[in-house]
Scaffold this active site. Structure first.
Site, PDB file in Angstrom:
ATOM      1  N   THR A 158      34.075  35.495  15.477  1.00  0.00           N
ATOM      2  CA  THR A 158      32.841  36.088  14.941  1.00  0.00           C
ATOM      3  C   THR A 158      32.308  35.134  13.868  1.00  0.00           C
ATOM      4  O   THR A 158      31.625  34.177  14.186  1.00  0.00           O
ATOM      5  CB  THR A 158      33.084  37.502  14.393  1.00  0.00           C
ATOM      6  OG1 THR A 158      34.181  37.483  13.473  1.00  0.00           O
ATOM      7  CG2 THR A 158      33.400  38.474  15.530  1.00  0.00           C
ATOM      8  N   LYS A 184      41.884  35.322  15.304  1.00  0.00           N
ATOM      9  CA  LYS A 184      40.535  35.209  14.765  1.00  0.00           C
ATOM     10  C   LYS A 184      40.476  36.003  13.479  1.00  0.00           C
ATOM     11  O   LYS A 184      41.198  36.992  13.296  1.00  0.00           O
ATOM     12  CB  LYS A 184      39.470  35.686  15.763  1.00  0.00           C
ATOM     13  CG  LYS A 184      39.462  37.163  16.090  1.00  0.00           C
ATOM     14  CD  LYS A 184      38.770  38.059  15.099  1.00  0.00           C
ATOM     15  CE  LYS A 184      37.384  37.544  14.783  1.00  0.00           C
ATOM     16  NZ  LYS A 184      36.801  38.361  13.652  1.00  0.00           N
ATOM     17  N   THR A 195      46.508  41.079  10.933  1.00  0.00           N
ATOM     18  CA  THR A 195      45.185  40.624  10.552  1.00  0.00           C
ATOM     19  C   THR A 195      44.193  40.899  11.650  1.00  0.00           C
ATOM     20  O   THR A 195      44.548  41.443  12.674  1.00  0.00           O
ATOM     21  CB  THR A 195      45.195  39.136  10.197  1.00  0.00           C
ATOM     22  OG1 THR A 195      43.954  38.830   9.585  1.00  0.00           O
ATOM     23  CG2 THR A 195      45.379  38.290  11.409  1.00  0.00           C
ATOM     24  N   GLU A 285      35.631  33.250   4.645  1.00  0.00           N
ATOM     25  CA  GLU A 285      34.179  33.074   4.588  1.00  0.00           C
ATOM     26  C   GLU A 285      33.763  32.387   3.285  1.00  0.00           C
ATOM     27  O   GLU A 285      33.991  32.905   2.198  1.00  0.00           O
ATOM     28  CB  GLU A 285      33.494  34.427   4.750  1.00  0.00           C
ATOM     29  CG  GLU A 285      33.666  34.974   6.158  1.00  0.00           C
ATOM     30  CD  GLU A 285      33.226  36.409   6.321  1.00  0.00           C
ATOM     31  OE1 GLU A 285      33.047  36.834   7.471  1.00  0.00           O
ATOM     32  OE2 GLU A 285      33.084  37.128   5.308  1.00  0.00           O
ATOM     33  N   ASN A 408      27.957  37.561   4.164  1.00  0.00           N
ATOM     34  CA  ASN A 408      28.086  38.999   4.345  1.00  0.00           C
ATOM     35  C   ASN A 408      26.793  39.746   4.032  1.00  0.00           C
ATOM     36  O   ASN A 408      26.566  40.844   4.539  1.00  0.00           O
ATOM     37  CB  ASN A 408      29.256  39.530   3.509  1.00  0.00           C
ATOM     38  CG  ASN A 408      30.570  39.156   4.147  1.00  0.00           C
ATOM     39  OD1 ASN A 408      30.974  39.752   5.127  1.00  0.00           O
ATOM     40  ND2 ASN A 408      31.223  38.141   3.618  1.00  0.00           N
ATOM     41  N   SER A 413      21.955  40.733  10.208  1.00  0.00           N
ATOM     42  CA  SER A 413      20.578  40.243  10.389  1.00  0.00           C
ATOM     43  C   SER A 413      20.438  39.512  11.718  1.00  0.00           C
ATOM     44  O   SER A 413      21.381  38.934  12.222  1.00  0.00           O
ATOM     45  CB  SER A 413      20.195  39.303   9.258  1.00  0.00           C
ATOM     46  OG  SER A 413      20.286  39.983   8.017  1.00  0.00           O
TER      47      SER A 413
END
Length: 413
Positions: A158, A184, A195, A285, A408, A413
């Site tokens: 993702t 992932k 996880t 991230e 995030n 969006s």
């Protein structure tokens, strides 16, 4: 899936040897993403054993519920994974989607739905259009073996910036057995069992109860010892499959936990799980720093781990790391708020090899220059000695940057 790879990513991918009987196919179903694969079908031979660990979230996803209800059967034939939609908080529609997904795959493979395992990752709260799997499963079935390990790992990404794979081997009965895995995850990572998603395969023949004990036992020091942002996913799933195809090379089944070969398998499995868990942190991230938090001198190992996670999950600690600021006061804060036994006047703290605090105050030989040099490194160790006992624990995390907020803030969006 980002086009900019994390600066903490491994410099190369390992050569992933084939595991006999394990086949992958990927396809683009258009669940959310355009122009990329988003569905993975993995098939395994009849008689393959399976074990799993799952999120303890009280808002678990429909695929997690499906797998938890079936993993006790101990047998698997296929794994279907999609990215872009978590099929979580989807009510009756979510349950219907997993039932339809399993039905599509079981009919295509000619097996029972109790041998089909499912996982989904992506946006929470959006119904999963499982009917799209009907259009791709025949393609996937006919294409089995056309995708490799990296292809499979890419299909389940993702916000990940790179696919995560790992491999290890072990010598049993004079032959080599393999353990390969993929994972992932990049955000919503503070596992409470495992996880985001990880799938591990071995050609060893291992009884389901032994397989489950191995997986559960290695989870605490790997997937349950990493955190990116302190948030536990609704979808956390780790599945371990043992095909038994190594029997053709003279490897006899491992049927009990007191089999001396269990420890050999445990070590190799632990290596794969820890590698995958750390790769997830390295893909956190917006991450720019990889942080190892070591706590020692606690009253117990469990207490040490709670304190280590308090440090690793602290936004103030993580932003200090991002700013390359040797702010040991934030570590003191995180130790103090953990709710575990601690004595301020026995506390010692190191950044790398530089001791910055001792016996409840700043180290008399403290050097801001030396501490700051450590914080400029890409991999950083924060060590805390509580001076109370023999308890110890290590966890891994990353820094918290502006990019995390941007990723995030724009996620849907």
């Amino acid at each position: 899936m980002s086009t900019t790879v994390s600066p903490l990513a491994p410099k190369s991918y390992p050569d992933m040897p084939d595991i006999e009987g394990v086949q992958f196919a990927t396809a683009a179903a258009g669940i959310k993403y355009k122009g990329r694969t988003d569905v993975l079908l993995a098939t395994v031979p009849e008689g393959t054993a399976v074990a799993g660990v799952f999120t303890r979230s009280k808002c678990s996803s429909a695929p997690v519920d499906w797998c938890k209800d079936r993993v006790g059967g101990g047998k698997a034939r296929a794994l279907l994974v999609n990215s872009g939609n978590a099929n979580a908080f989807t009510g009756k529609k979510g349950k219907a989607a997993v039932e339809l997904s399993a039905d599509i795959v079981s009919k295509a493979l000619g097996c029972t739905d109790g041998e089909i395992f499912l996982a989904s990752t992506g946006v929470i709260g959006e119904p999963l259009p499982a009917e799209k799997f009907a259009d791709v499963v025949d393609t996937l079935k006919n294409g089995q073996g056309n995708a490799n390990w990296l292809d499979a790992a890419r299909a389940i990404m993702t916000t990940d910036t790179y696919p995560k794979v790992s491999t290890a081997s072990a010598e049993l009965d004079g032959a080599t057995v393999l353990i390969n895995g993929m994972a992932k995850g990049a955000g919503m990572i503070a596992p409470d069992m495992a996880t985001m998603l990880s799938f591990i395969f071995t050609d060893a023949a291992i009884a389901p109860d032994v397989l489950q004990a191995l997986l559960s036992g290695e989870t605490g020091g790997s997937f349950n010892a990493v955190t990116v942002d302190s948030d536990t996913s609704t979808s956390d799933t780790v599945l371990l499959f043992a095909t038994g195809t190594a029997a053709a090379r003279g490897v006899s089944p491992v049927e009990t936990l007191d089999d001396p070969r269990v420890e050999i398998l445990r070590a190799a499995l632990g290596d794969v799980m820890l590698d995958l868990a750390q790769q997830i942190v390295r893909d956190g991230e917006g991450a720019r720093k990889f942080v190892e938090v070591r706590v020692e001198g606690a009253e117990s190992d469990a207490s040490a781990k709670k304190i280590a996670l308090s440090i690793a999950n602290s936004p103030l600690v993580k932003t200090a790391v991002a700013g390359e600021d040797a702010n040991w006061g934030r570590v003191v804060m995180a130790v103090g708020k953990a709710g575990e036994p601690a004595d301020r006047d026995r506390l010692a703290i190191w950044f790398g090899d530089v001791r910055v605090a001792v016996e409840g105050e700043r180290d008399p030989d403290y050097s801001e220059e030396a501490a700051s040099a450590v914080m400029k490194e890409q991999d950083i160790v924060i060590r805390v000695d509580l001076g109370l006992g023999a308890g110890q624990a290590t966890v891994w995390t990353c820094d918290l940057t502006k990019e995390y907020v941007a990723i995030n803030g724009d996620y849907r969006s």
